[in-house]
Design a protein around this motif. Structure first.
Motif, mmCIF file in Angstrom:
data_model
loop_
_atom_site.group_PDB
_atom_site.id
_atom_site.type_symbol
_atom_site.label_atom_id
_atom_site.label_comp_id
_atom_site.label_asym_id
_atom_site.label_seq_id
_atom_site.Cartn_x
_atom_site.Cartn_y
_atom_site.Cartn_z
ATOM 1 N N GLU A 107 11.035 2.043 3.457
ATOM 2 C CA GLU A 107 10.847 1.443 4.772
ATOM 3 C C GLU A 107 9.769 0.354 4.736
ATOM 4 N N ALA A 108 8.740 0.577 3.917
ATOM 5 C CA ALA A 108 7.691 -0.441 3.782
ATOM 6 C C ALA A 108 8.239 -1.700 3.128
ATOM 7 N N ALA B 143 8.532 -5.504 4.880
ATOM 8 C CA ALA B 143 7.831 -6.643 4.260
ATOM 9 C C ALA B 143 8.763 -7.561 3.474
ATOM 10 N N PHE B 144 10.083 -7.325 3.558
ATOM 11 C CA PHE B 144 10.984 -8.011 2.632
ATOM 12 C C PHE B 144 10.987 -9.532 2.794
ATOM 13 N N PRO C 282 0.833 -1.208 0.000
ATOM 14 C CA PRO C 282 0.000 0.000 0.000
ATOM 15 C C PRO C 282 0.864 1.252 0.000
ATOM 16 N N GLY C 283 0.254 2.355 -0.380
ATOM 17 C CA GLY C 283 0.960 3.626 -0.370
ATOM 18 C C GLY C 283 1.228 4.138 -1.760
#
Length: 304
Positions: free
Chosen positions: A265-266, A270-271, A258-259
């Motif tokens: 950073e997201a 989530a990596f 999302p975004g």
């Protein structure tokens, strides 16, 4: 059903020694007419002599097969075209091309001269391109072709001191993938071999006990299968010491984050999920990846 190559014409590059010699002998033993190509140079590509190719051609002919020697440099497009022209004049067709010729100029990247990088690329990549291009139209016209590219675990996974060699061997995978798509409707099948064998290239890199197990002849059955009438296409076959495996290039399922815009950073947060390969898939074309991302983005977009 027995795999035979009667009435088939094969060109094997780098066939004066090691793996190429084993492939040439294996094809000839099963009925193929073989063009034994080898520049006859040193391991680093320097020098030349027709004798290596002539010895293998003589061996095939003495055993009742049919072959002739060619000492062309695969990095020379004109010389390759002349070799193929001679082959067509003599035999009328080319059914099989085994791109095996190669050289080594190993050094760490920090110490490697650009000329050494370029020369290795010229032999491995452009050499395979020259040979494949020279037979491509003939194979399209006759609606039959079997082409092998020789890749390497160095290209697939990396190896210290072989940046040039690894880059060249990885490039051949991309070439195979695309030509597989372009050649399919003409019954041209393209595959890659990642061999492990005791040759001039490996004799200084492995202990004697291992070298004794890694006979080039143990790899050749894989080549014969990949060059056969009912061969698959777009396979990366690893082979050595009588063992065989298939290498798959897969892409993780990934996530739609999302975004707008998505932040780095997201991605970091989530990596682990992004890189989870449990539901990975071997894509069959570049646009499959494009379609995946576009479809997800459209599904996630706010509805107006």
């Amino acid at each position: 059903m027995s795999i035979r190559f009667d009435q088939r014409v094969a060109i094997v590059t780098g066939a004066g020694n090691g793996l190429g010699r084993a492939h040439a002998l294996g094809l000839a033993a099963r009925g193929a007419k073989v063009v034994v190509n080898d520049l006859g140079g040193a391991l680093d590509g320097s020098g030349s002599s027709a004798r290596a190719a002539e010895r293998v051609a003589d061996e095939i002919n003495a055993a009742g097969g049919e072959a002739f020697a060619d000492a062309s440099n695969v990095a020379d497009a004109a010389a390759v075209e002349a070799m193929v022209s001679t082959t067509l004049s003599r035999y009328g067709r080319v059914d099989i091309l085994v791109n095996n010729a190669g050289i080594l100029r190993d050094k760490s990247f920090a110490k490697m001269e650009l000329s050494d990088f370029r020369t290795v690329m010229d032999v491995h990549v452009m050499g395979a391109v020259h040979c494949t291009k020279a037979v491509w139209e003939t194979m399209r016209t006759q609606n039959y072709g079997r082409i092998l590219f020789t890749t390497s675990s160095s290209g697939l996974y990396g190896n210290f001191g072989q940046a040039n060699y690894a880059a060249a061997k990885a490039a051949l995978i991309g070439l195979m993938n695309t030509l597989h798509l372009e050649g399919a409707k003409y019954n041209i099948r393209l595959n890659a071999l990642a061999p492990v064998a005791a040759t001039r290239m490996t004799q200084e890199l492995m202990p004697k006990e291992a070298l004794g197990l890694l006979k080039p002849e143990a790899v050749t059955p894989g080549v014969l299968f990949l060059m056969s009438e009912n061969a698959p296409s777009r396979v990366i076959l690893a082979a050595g010491a009588g063992g065989f495996a298939v290498t798959h290039i897969i892409e993780s399922e990934g996530l739609q984050l999302p975004g707008d815009p998505v932040t780095p950073e997201a991605i970091a947060a989530a990596f682990a999920d992004i890189s989870d390969a449990e539901n990975g898939k071997a894509l069959q074309g570049a646009f499959e990846q494009t379609a995946k991302f576009v479809t997800r983005a459209l599904a996630a977009a706010p509805k107006s």
